[in-house]
Design an enzyme around this catalytic site. Sequence first.
Site, PDB file in Angstrom:
ATOM      1  N   LYS A  96      30.437 -17.672 -51.169  1.00  0.00           N
ATOM      2  CA  LYS A  96      29.286 -16.892 -50.588  1.00  0.00           C
ATOM      3  C   LYS A  96      30.194 -15.196 -50.366  1.00  0.00           C
ATOM      4  O   LYS A  96      29.362 -14.350 -50.638  1.00  0.00           O
ATOM      5  CB  LYS A  96      29.079 -17.303 -49.261  1.00  0.00           C
ATOM      6  CG  LYS A  96      28.512 -18.766 -49.213  1.00  0.00           C
ATOM      7  CD  LYS A  96      27.053 -18.574 -49.641  1.00  0.00           C
ATOM      8  CE  LYS A  96      26.260 -20.063 -49.680  1.00  0.00           C
ATOM      9  NZ  LYS A  96      25.007 -19.823 -50.159  1.00  0.00           N
ATOM     10  N   SER A 117      36.682 -22.247 -46.383  1.00  0.00           N
ATOM     11  CA  SER A 117      36.581 -23.451 -47.298  1.00  0.00           C
ATOM     12  C   SER A 117      36.265 -22.782 -48.808  1.00  0.00           C
ATOM     13  O   SER A 117      35.751 -21.603 -48.873  1.00  0.00           O
ATOM     14  CB  SER A 117      35.671 -24.429 -47.203  1.00  0.00           C
ATOM     15  OG  SER A 117      34.232 -24.013 -47.500  1.00  0.00           O
ATOM     16  N   THR A 133      26.444 -17.024 -45.521  1.00  0.00           N
ATOM     17  CA  THR A 133      26.671 -17.821 -44.340  1.00  0.00           C
ATOM     18  C   THR A 133      27.799 -17.134 -43.540  1.00  0.00           C
ATOM     19  O   THR A 133      28.482 -16.289 -43.702  1.00  0.00           O
ATOM     20  CB  THR A 133      27.466 -19.169 -44.759  1.00  0.00           C
ATOM     21  OG1 THR A 133      28.025 -19.961 -43.604  1.00  0.00           O
ATOM     22  CG2 THR A 133      28.633 -19.041 -45.850  1.00  0.00           C
ATOM     23  N   TYR A 192      33.983 -23.673 -50.697  1.00  0.00           N
ATOM     24  CA  TYR A 192      32.385 -23.276 -50.508  1.00  0.00           C
ATOM     25  C   TYR A 192      32.102 -21.928 -50.026  1.00  0.00           C
ATOM     26  O   TYR A 192      31.403 -21.185 -50.444  1.00  0.00           O
ATOM     27  CB  TYR A 192      31.695 -24.404 -49.789  1.00  0.00           C
ATOM     28  CG  TYR A 192      30.516 -23.780 -49.019  1.00  0.00           C
ATOM     29  CD1 TYR A 192      29.333 -23.523 -49.842  1.00  0.00           C
ATOM     30  CD2 TYR A 192      30.533 -23.847 -47.796  1.00  0.00           C
ATOM     31  CE1 TYR A 192      28.184 -23.055 -49.253  1.00  0.00           C
ATOM     32  CE2 TYR A 192      29.116 -23.324 -47.252  1.00  0.00           C
ATOM     33  CZ  TYR A 192      28.250 -22.686 -47.925  1.00  0.00           C
ATOM     34  OH  TYR A 192      26.786 -22.280 -47.369  1.00  0.00           O
ATOM     35  N   HIS A 193      32.567 -21.582 -48.598  1.00  0.00           N
ATOM     36  CA  HIS A 193      32.597 -20.731 -48.120  1.00  0.00           C
ATOM     37  C   HIS A 193      32.917 -19.309 -48.607  1.00  0.00           C
ATOM     38  O   HIS A 193      32.306 -18.160 -48.603  1.00  0.00           O
ATOM     39  CB  HIS A 193      33.111 -20.630 -46.559  1.00  0.00           C
ATOM     40  CG  HIS A 193      32.500 -21.439 -45.640  1.00  0.00           C
ATOM     41  ND1 HIS A 193      32.655 -22.669 -45.432  1.00  0.00           N
ATOM     42  CD2 HIS A 193      31.484 -21.046 -44.548  1.00  0.00           C
ATOM     43  CE1 HIS A 193      32.017 -23.304 -44.311  1.00  0.00           C
ATOM     44  NE2 HIS A 193      31.165 -22.297 -44.068  1.00  0.00           N
TER      45      HIS A 193
END
Length: 407
Positions: free
Chosen positions: A185, A179, A144, A181-182
């Site tokens: 990645k 975050s 991302t 989540y990020h």
Amino acid sequence: MRILILGGDGYLGWASAMYFSRRGHEVAVVDNFTRRLMHLERGTDSLTPIQTLPVRIEAWREVTGRTIEPFIGDIQDWYFISRVIRDFRPDTIVHYGEIPSAPYSMIDVHHAVRVHENNVNGTLNVLWAMHEFAPEAHLIKLGTMGEYGTPNIDIPEGYFEIEYNGRRDELPFPKQAGSFYHLTKVHDSHNIMFACKIWGLRATDLNQGVVYGIETDEANLDDRLINRFDYDESFGTALNRFCVQAVAGIPLTLFGKGKQTRGYLNIRDTLQCVELTALNPPVPGKMRVFNQWVESFSVSELAHIVQQAARQIGIEVTIAHYENPRVEAEEHYYNPAHKELFDLGLKPHYLSDSLVESVIRRVVQYKDRIIRDSIIPRITWQRGATDQYMAITEIEASETPAEEARG
Ligand code: NAD
Ligand code: USQ
């Protein structure tokens, strides 16, 4: 080409499975329906009435005469995923099979850990399975743009030249994710880079911006092939949410000042980018990185684009500024490179050409399915999920009372 699509029941995975299948490739999909289960957990749903994977695959066979082979199981399960990779013998593995939501990863410790385990451990399994059973395959991994954060300098595609204390080197660009989540990645990128180096694997990390759009040529062939469209707090991106809010008569939920800028692309361009990447594999041994986005907008610009588009079909929209539930730079420089995929032949679509016809009209078509309670934000970066809605701090241009926004 034999193409294995991990996360093939998801938004990008299902669209990709049909796209590659229609072009004559042998396609198999892996999924364990995590995304559908997370909707059940949160009491939310796709706006579009998506079919189950077996119904989708059967409809695809009826409409096109082509087969898509399903493998149902968890990528975190080594025995499952290593057998799939060994038996299917993919030339290309497109890895979408992760939990993709920043707010979901910020709900509490359990969600943060779950997203980390799912994403980071799943990708580690895929790397080891490639090493043992498919060392020649090309891994196309969806990362991302949010991995980079918002540094006050230009963002290159993965690597940059730096001089420090009189010596020069080419190094991975620093990551400052926004975050948990990020951050998964970022951890994936490091693991892939390392696996390429030690085992000579072939991989491309696609740092993708925010994807929008419901329609693709393949999904339009039959109603049963329709793709998901999420607009809830956890899984809906700002643009999807603004389109649904416009149709539902809810003031658009702009967080903070609305100057947060991101790169965007139509789902049709995601499909092109992944195809161009698959047809042009990198040399083994070094992870290649492409930045995958077409146009950049601030969220305030997006809100005004949605407001104008809705007006074209007679819908008046109010824009509200909410207390920002996220901890993020609200005003920042943003100039990421995105040259490589254009050089390979990407023919971009633009938001202004497709928003009314292929998004807002579809939202109007399914407006009776809107779950209003899932719209106003309650997950914050500071306190996790709360019972309280974020407060509106300003209404831009309307008489709509704040109470209406709270349903
Ligand atoms: P999605 O949730 O719709 O699709 C992911 C699919 O993977 C789901 O069907 C889910 O059930 C499956 N999955 C998740 N974990 C799994 C596991 N352990 N085993 C088997 N299946 C599993 O998400 P999406 O929007 O299609 O995104 C796909 C990928 O692209 C994600 O990695 C996401 O982070 C990345 N991405 C998406 C966007 C976007 O705007 N949609 C932008 C940038 C990057
Ligand atoms: N935002 C609003 N109002 C909303 C929702 C969000 O103003 O109702 C703001 C956020 O504060 C943020 C920006 O819009 O500044 C983008 O948020 P988003 O929810 O649209 O997107 P994001 O959380 O960044 O995540 C999405 C996808 C994710 C993907 C990422 C690409 O969900 O899977 O990785 O976009 S990128 O943004 O480039 O990292």
